[in-house]
Design an enzyme around this catalytic site. Structure first.
Site, PDB file in Angstrom:
ATOM      1  N   PHE A 240      38.321 -40.518  75.043  1.00  0.00           N
ATOM      2  CA  PHE A 240      38.880 -40.137  76.282  1.00  0.00           C
ATOM      3  C   PHE A 240      38.005 -39.941  77.570  1.00  0.00           C
ATOM      4  CE2 PHE A 240      42.782 -38.716  73.836  1.00  0.00           C
ATOM      5  CZ  PHE A 240      43.713 -39.643  74.599  1.00  0.00           C
ATOM      6  N   SER A 271      40.785 -48.558  71.529  1.00  0.00           N
ATOM      7  CA  SER A 271      41.025 -47.513  72.482  1.00  0.00           C
ATOM      8  C   SER A 271      41.472 -46.168  72.040  1.00  0.00           C
ATOM      9  CB  SER A 271      41.705 -47.770  73.681  1.00  0.00           C
ATOM     10  OG  SER A 271      43.032 -47.845  73.649  1.00  0.00           O
ATOM     11  N   ASP A 272      41.479 -45.238  72.560  1.00  0.00           N
ATOM     12  CA  ASP A 272      42.378 -43.859  72.379  1.00  0.00           C
ATOM     13  C   ASP A 272      43.511 -44.124  73.248  1.00  0.00           C
ATOM     14  OD1 ASP A 272      43.494 -41.387  71.323  1.00  0.00           O
ATOM     15  OD2 ASP A 272      41.710 -40.443  71.804  1.00  0.00           O
ATOM     16  N   TYR A 273      44.688 -43.519  72.981  1.00  0.00           N
ATOM     17  CA  TYR A 273      46.080 -43.482  73.586  1.00  0.00           C
ATOM     18  C   TYR A 273      46.141 -43.555  74.916  1.00  0.00           C
ATOM     19  CZ  TYR A 273      51.104 -42.582  73.111  1.00  0.00           C
ATOM     20  OH  TYR A 273      52.456 -42.626  73.102  1.00  0.00           O
TER      21      TYR A 273
END
Ligand code: NOJ
Length: 717
Positions: A240, A271-273
């Site tokens: 992030f 990707s991260d959330y």
């Protein structure tokens, strides 16, 4: 990874038949639907819009259990993808199985404390066995964020403060999860995360900015990722955070130049959330289209949850802002992993039997080797016939023992300390839960026993994602309880169940013995009871420094020397650092005691002078040491090897771990431990990523923790 090349032709064939929309669907990872939108979700699967599913709900899913996995439901979604969508491409199911599934192992920071790679590998093999049996193809593990700030809630998930130890854990976890072929039954795909630098978040605040030079990045933050990649990790999750103003999510420099070109990563990046759409919040993209263009062009293949690839990518390709080849390449990487997982051959989950009993046995073994004995002034182990006063807020606790990032374990299947102690005692255990005891009655009660055991710590709710704390001290009611127990004049043993290092000043002094049990998983209470009663011998060592005070953070052992005072806070001149407090670690990196008594001999190196050219062309040399167990217990010792590059073109740490070996030494026996050093251990990375070994003198330290002064000097001429 085996089989890799065989798939390329088939992948070419699949891609050539996909529409742009279907290609984008492969890059899209929505989260599991709820009952309300399940039908609409099935339609999306039918339309080829779902390449992967995040098998949980919410941004910080790891903080809360969400009910078990419905294998039937996921099989039904898979059936729709395979039989009813035009492309017939199977879905990849991913879940945060971080340190256990039904059987919960210790938090990863604790597993690292075992310094036992084989046991860590075995633990993750069990974890993969359980989770894959419920249809999980892919777990977002290992988390490899080097962290030096215990205020950061996510310190629990990673390997602590050292790159060498982190690299060893990365390899063990990837091997445990994937084996030599992730398509085999009982195996799962690994995901090395959060690439990169997330653990350096300023002030320990989650998702916060980081400031990392290329020199530090190369030497501290990248090695564990390199190790995971070399061990075969087929996916990486981007972090992030930004690094010095550059969000990793949109950074071609980090995601392609370093990750792929330098570290040799060949899998796909997820990707991260919601991290892709958050690029706008980070102020580097104007809208979702910008976010999508930047992330995909940087090398980010799969978009977790926010759906912006799905929303914007088609138009971006039509208008030429993203090239079709870039989309194709991302699809290719994802399909390759699906092939590697064997999904095209066998897309469905067929639930079988898993041996939970054996897994729980392993979880106990792992918990036992993770436990760190911090102090023991002749009190441990106690006798089974001792009358024990058991007190503190953790004597009945079950949930916190399992830690954060625990989606599928069951607190009701987790023995608590009261049960575990009573199961072993013959002298009797009297217990009072909590800290709120009447002053007189608690004193009287404790005075009538032989020993007091206080079970203290922190709740799992103050650890994990989005759960940073500014205060790492025990709560005042717990310190009050410690003082009261102390005032009885009886022996007091402390057991700390924590997810992070806590502030130790004023705590350790009040105990006769102190056990750091972490959030140690399903079997930690019985592992602690074994240790208290001498049925097992502690052997864990700290993977992260325990500070005196939070105001000394960041505190880590592998600092570079300052000009004045020399060696600064971790060394002998620490007194000069602050005028108002001593910042030396309370318990240093690598520290941990045993019931056995290990006596180290002299370090032996038969070749203290070696030609630089020989080292460069691969020559290795050995360093050995004899360790004798002069105690009354058999025990395992972690021998730790550190080096110091005495003179280099860049400042090098005052000590760096470059080897460790955990060995069983029976009482009365001597074991010779051998380390092999060479080019890979003696060098470092320049800011441009070039690895160099520079001729000169190296101190080689060998001993029980990072403060060891036992050394020899080796010269590379
Ligand atoms: C956000 C976390 O940062 C990451 O570690 C996790 O894998 C995803 N959410 C999915 O739950």
């Amino acid at each position: 990874m085996n089989k890799m090349k065989d798939f390329e032709k088939q992948i070419d064939g699949i891609i050539s038949k996909l529409s742009l929309k279907e290609k984008i669907g492969q890059l899209n990872q929505p989260e599991t639907p709820t009952a309300d939108n399940a039908e609409e979700f099935k339609e999306r699967v039918r339309n080829g819009e779902v390449g992967s599913i995040l098998m949980s709900v919410g941004a910080t899913a790891g903080n809360d259990a969400q009910g078990g996995i419905s294998v039937e439901f996921y099989n039904e979604l898979q059936r729709i993808a395979v039989e009813e969508s035009k492309s017939g491409i199977p879905i990849l199911f991913g879940r945060d199985v971080i340190h256990g599934h039904r059987t919960v192992f210790p938090i990863p920071l604790a597993m690292t404390a075992s310094f036992n790679e084989e046991l860590v590998e075995q633990s993750y093999s069990d974890i993969a066995d359980e989770a894959s049996n419920e249809g999980v193809h892919w777990t977002f593990t290992p988390m490899l964020d080097l962290a030096r700030d215990p205020r950061w809630g996510r310190v629990i998930e990673g390997p602590g403060e050292d790159p060498f130890l982190g690299s060893a854990m990365a390899k063990a976890i990837v091997k445990g999860l994937q084996g030599d072929d992730p398509s085999k039954k009982g195996k799962m795909l690994a995901c090395a995360k959060h690439y990169v630098g997330y653990g350096a978040s300023e002030s320990g605040i989650d998702y916060h900015r980081t400031e990392i030079s290329d020199y530090s990045l190369n030497n501290y933050y990248l090695p564990a990722f390199k190790s995971a990649i070399d061990a075969g990790a087929v996916t990486v999750m981007s972090a992030f955070n930004d690094i010095s103003g550059q969000p990793v999510t949109s950074s071609r420099y980090y995601l392609t130049d370093i990750l792929r070109k330098r570290l040799g990563f060949g899998g796909f990046v997820v990707s991260d959330y919601d991290a892709v759409c958050q690029l706008a919040k980070q102020g580097v993209a104007e809208d979702d289209s910008d976010c999508t263009e930047m992330a995909l062009n940087a090398g980010l293949d799969m978009d977790m949850h926010d759906g912006v690839y799905m929303k914007c990518l088609e138009k971006l390709v039509e208008t030429g802002r993203v090239k079709m080849e870039t989309v194709d390449e991302a699809v290719r990487r994802i399909l390759r992993v699906k092939f590697q997982k064997g999904l095209f051959e066998d897309p469905y989950c067929k639930k079988g039997a898993v041996d939970i009993e054996i897994h729980r046995m392993h979880a106990k073994e792992m918990a036992a080797e993770s436990i760190v004995l911090l102090k023991n002034e002749g009190v441990l182990p106690i006798k089974k016939s001792d009358r024990v006063a058991l007190a503190g807020p953790f004597i009945h606790e079950r949930r916190s023992l399992l830690g954060s990032w625990m989606l599928d374990g069951k607190p009701e299947e987790t023995p608590n300390m009261c049960e575990a102690m009573k199961a072993k005692s013959t002298g009797g255990v009297t217990s009072v839960n909590g800290t709120d005891l009447g002053w007189d009655s608690s004193l009287k009660w404790m005075c009538n026993t032989d020993v007091t055991v206080l079970c203290l710590g922190e709740s799992w709710t103050s650890t994990g994602e989005h759960r940073s704390v500014s205060n790492i001290a025990l709560t005042p009611d717990q310190t009050m309880l410690i003082e009261r127990a102390r005032s009885t004049g009886k022996k007091v043993i402390g057991v700390l169940f924590c997810g992070r290092p806590i502030e130790m000043q004023g705590i350790a002094d009040n105990f006769d013995a102190l056990i750091y049990a972490w959030h140690g998983g399903s079997e930690v209470a019985s592992a602690v009871a074994d240790i208290i009663y001498g049925d097992n011998v502690p052997s864990g060592k700290l993977p992260i420094t325990i500070p005196r005070k939070a105001t000394h953070i960041p505190i880590y052992y592998n600092i570079t020397p300052s000009g004045r005072p020399v060696d600064c806070y971790y060394g002998e001149n620490a007194g000069e650092c602050y005028v108002d407090s001593l910042p030396t670690p309370y318990y240093p990196f690598g520290y941990g005691l045993s019931y056995a008594k290990f006596v180290y001999g002299d370090i032996v190196c038969k070749e203290p002078e070696i030609a630089f050219d020989d080292i460069k062309s691969g020559k290795k040399f050995e360093v050995t040491i004899d360790i004798t167990n002069e105690g009354d217990f058999d025990g395992k010792e972690v021998a730790e090897l550190y080096i110091r590059d005495k003179l280099a073109s860049m400042m090098r740490p005052i000590k760096e771990l470059k080897g460790f070996k955990k060995v069983l030494i029976k009482k009365g026996e001597t074991v010779t431990v051998t380390f092999t050093l060479g080019y890979d251990e003696l060098g470092f990375f320049l800011p441009n990523g070039e690895y160099v070994v520079e001729p000169g003198k190296f101190d080689v330290y060998l001993g029980e923790n990072c403060l060891t002064e036992r050394k020899i000097t080796v010269e590379i001429k």
